[in-house]
Design an enzyme around this catalytic site. Structure first.
Site, PDB file in Angstrom:
ATOM      1  N   ARG A  51       0.820  -1.222   0.000  1.00 14.18           N
ATOM      2  CA  ARG A  51       0.000   0.000   0.000  1.00 14.18           C
ATOM      3  C   ARG A  51       0.850   1.267   0.000  1.00 14.18           C
ATOM      4  NH1 ARG A  51      -1.882   2.477   4.314  1.00 14.18           N
ATOM      5  NH2 ARG A  51      -2.052   0.562   5.526  1.00 14.18           N
ATOM      6  N   TYR A 105     -12.345  14.245 -19.859  1.00 13.15           N
ATOM      7  CA  TYR A 105     -12.700  12.825 -19.776  1.00 13.15           C
ATOM      8  C   TYR A 105     -13.903  12.705 -18.831  1.00 13.15           C
ATOM      9  CZ  TYR A 105     -12.374   7.961 -18.332  1.00 13.15           C
ATOM     10  OH  TYR A 105     -12.664   6.653 -18.052  1.00 13.15           O
ATOM     11  N   ASP A 177      -3.862  16.110 -18.257  1.00 15.84           N
ATOM     12  CA  ASP A 177      -4.052  14.678 -18.502  1.00 15.84           C
ATOM     13  C   ASP A 177      -3.422  14.393 -19.865  1.00 15.84           C
ATOM     14  OD1 ASP A 177      -5.046  12.180 -19.342  1.00 15.84           O
ATOM     15  OD2 ASP A 177      -6.888  12.403 -18.162  1.00 15.84           O
ATOM     16  N   LYS A 202      -4.225   2.673 -20.885  1.00 17.82           N
ATOM     17  CA  LYS A 202      -4.300   2.946 -22.327  1.00 17.82           C
ATOM     18  C   LYS A 202      -2.926   2.699 -22.964  1.00 17.82           C
ATOM     19  CE  LYS A 202      -8.340   4.153 -20.819  1.00 17.82           C
ATOM     20  NZ  LYS A 202      -8.701   5.502 -20.471  1.00 17.82           N
TER      21      LYS A 202
HETATM   22  C1  LIG Z   1      -9.390   6.174 -19.452  1.00 18.85           C
HETATM   23  C2  LIG Z   1      -9.050   7.578 -19.102  1.00 18.85           C
HETATM   24  C3  LIG Z   1      -8.999   8.002 -17.769  1.00 18.85           C
HETATM   25  C4  LIG Z   1      -9.356   7.082 -16.614  1.00 18.85           C
HETATM   26  O1  LIG Z   1      -8.474   6.039 -16.512  1.00 18.85           O
HETATM   27  P1  LIG Z   1      -8.795   4.590 -15.821  1.00 18.85           P
HETATM   28  O2  LIG Z   1      -7.504   3.897 -15.942  1.00 18.85           O
HETATM   29  O3  LIG Z   1      -9.918   3.982 -16.603  1.00 18.85           O
HETATM   30  O4  LIG Z   1      -9.205   4.888 -14.418  1.00 18.85           O
HETATM   31  C5  LIG Z   1      -8.614   9.307 -17.513  1.00 18.85           C
HETATM   32  N1  LIG Z   1      -8.319  10.158 -18.516  1.00 18.85           N
HETATM   33  C6  LIG Z   1      -8.381   9.798 -19.810  1.00 18.85           C
HETATM   34  C7  LIG Z   1      -8.049  10.797 -20.870  1.00 18.85           C
HETATM   35  C8  LIG Z   1      -8.736   8.494 -20.156  1.00 18.85           C
HETATM   36  O5  LIG Z   1      -8.796   8.150 -21.443  1.00 18.85           O
END
Ligand SMILES: *Cc1c(COP(=O)(O)O)cnc(C)c1O
Length: 385
Positions: A51, A105, A177, A202
């Protein structure tokens, strides 16, 4: 050993790896141990425990991710949303106000509206393309600015240089992001951002087999986020760390291929008589194209488009394609296709989607690493009358 002059492809393989290989192992093994022998640590945060996010599988990723974006520090987390929510809760206090881009998002927007605000935080939306409008949104308690490198699903690139300069001039923590761009196409620290966030689910992992997140940026801010993380508990499991580590090594190869393939597919769609509109920052007619060329090393693997014939044509196309998988999410080796109105943006009301320019017939494509010619042939067949 990794040097300042090494390029991202070399850093992906070697940055952060243990200087002395463990038992000579070329690939870092999984440390499947929740706790570790006490070694005289003087604070709770330093105890070795999953953790605390500080096992060898976490530490290699922290060093590698920081090196990829030329930043001071990094942290992995249990998901992109864990990274985003933990960062916002760590860096701001109830009563603080932040400025956020008006097309985030869906999960981030919903967290800010439904969770952050009831806890006593404040926010205002800004148009990332309209610098003249930002100053009027500042309040005496404004502390942060939050944007995305390439927006979803319309794939727009805001005025990212002006946004970082505005944050700097007004003492705001600049957060971005960077999921859609990846460290291959954009490195936020080099453009003045304090914090970069990723859904590693991703492109960074790239194989659609885990959920993970990351925060990359200034060391002083990362320390606060790490402390909040051990309270909220969104640490990444060591086995997921191992898979992310393995997936990341091919990031540059995958992303450069996806940049080229997505551009070729976007161009083929533009040229097709059945296609009404294509959104891709690499196309010369897009509003943010000049800016995308200046800021990005590649335009990414995401394309969205609308067909002539609206929703019916979109549904027919999605039923007819044979290479892509009809599924939400993105950034993997397989091409995925989805209608954002039914998946990624289903949490918004029809009115909110309309205001954001997301029609029911919009199709979003996450280009994988299949042969570009097979994808284009498949799309041309699916578009035949
Ligand atoms: C998928 C995504 C998230 C969230 O990510 P998770 O791994 O599903 O929690 C945040 N920002 C963007 C741009 C995303 O494509």
């Amino acid at each position: 050993m990794i040097h300042e002059t090494h390029h991202i492809d070399t850093r992906l393989i070697h940055a952060g790896e243990p200087e002395k290989r463990i038992c000579g192992a070329v690939s870092l093994p999984v440390f499947q141990s929740s706790t570790y022998e006490y070694a005289g640590q003087s604070s709770y945060d330093e105890l070795k425990y999953i953790r605390m996010n500080n096992t060898p599988n976490h530490e290699v990723l922290h060093k590698k991710l920081a090196a990829l974006e030329n930043a001071e520090a990094a942290l992995v987390m249990a998901s992109g949303m864990a990274a985003i929510s933990t960062t916002l809760l760590a860096l701001f206090s109830p009563g603080d106000h932040i400025l956020v881009q008006d097309c985030l998002y869906g999960g981030t927007q919903d967290f800010i509206v439904s969770d952050f605000v009831p806890l006593g935080f404040q926010f205002d939306f800004i148009d990332a393309d309209d610098p003249a409008s930002w100053a009027s949104k500042l309040k005496p308690n404004t502390r942060g600015l939050y944007v995305e490198t390439i927006t979803n699903p319309l794939l727009q690139v805001g005025d990212l240089k002006a946004l970082a300069a505005f944050a700097g001039a007004n003492g705001l923590i600049a957060m971005i992001d960077n999921t859609f761009a990846t460290p291959v196409n954009f490195r936020p620290a080099e453009w003045g951002y304090d914090i970069s966030l990723h859904s590693c689910t991703k492109y960074l992992n790239g194989h659609s087999d885990i959920v993970a997140g990351a925060v990359i940026g200034k060391d002083t801010l990362l320390k606060k986020i790490a402390h909040k993380l051990i309270h909220l508990g969104g640490s990444l499991d060591p086995h997921a760390c191992f898979l992310l580590h393995r997936g990341m090594k091919t990031l540059a190869l995958r992303v450069r291929y996806q940049n080229r393939s997505a551009l070729a597919i976007a161009e083929a769609l533009v040229a097709h008589p059945a296609v009404d509109r294509v959104n891709y920052p690499g196309l010369p007619d897009q509003p943010g194209h000049g800016r995308a060329r200046e800021l990005l090393e590649g335009f990414g693997g995401m394309v969205s488009f609308e067909l002539k014939g609206g929703l019916e044509a979109a549904e027919r196309f999605m039923q007819r394609v044979t290479v892509p998988i009809v599924a939400p999410s993105l950034g993997g080796v397989e091409t995925l296709i989805t209608r954002p109105a039914t998946t990624s943006h289903a949490g918004m009301s029809a009115g909110e989607r309309q205001a954001a320019g997301i029609t029911d017939s919009l199709i979003r494509l996450s280009v994988g690493i299949e042969d570009t010619r097979d994808l284009i042939d498949d799309f041309e067949n699916a578009l035949k009358k």
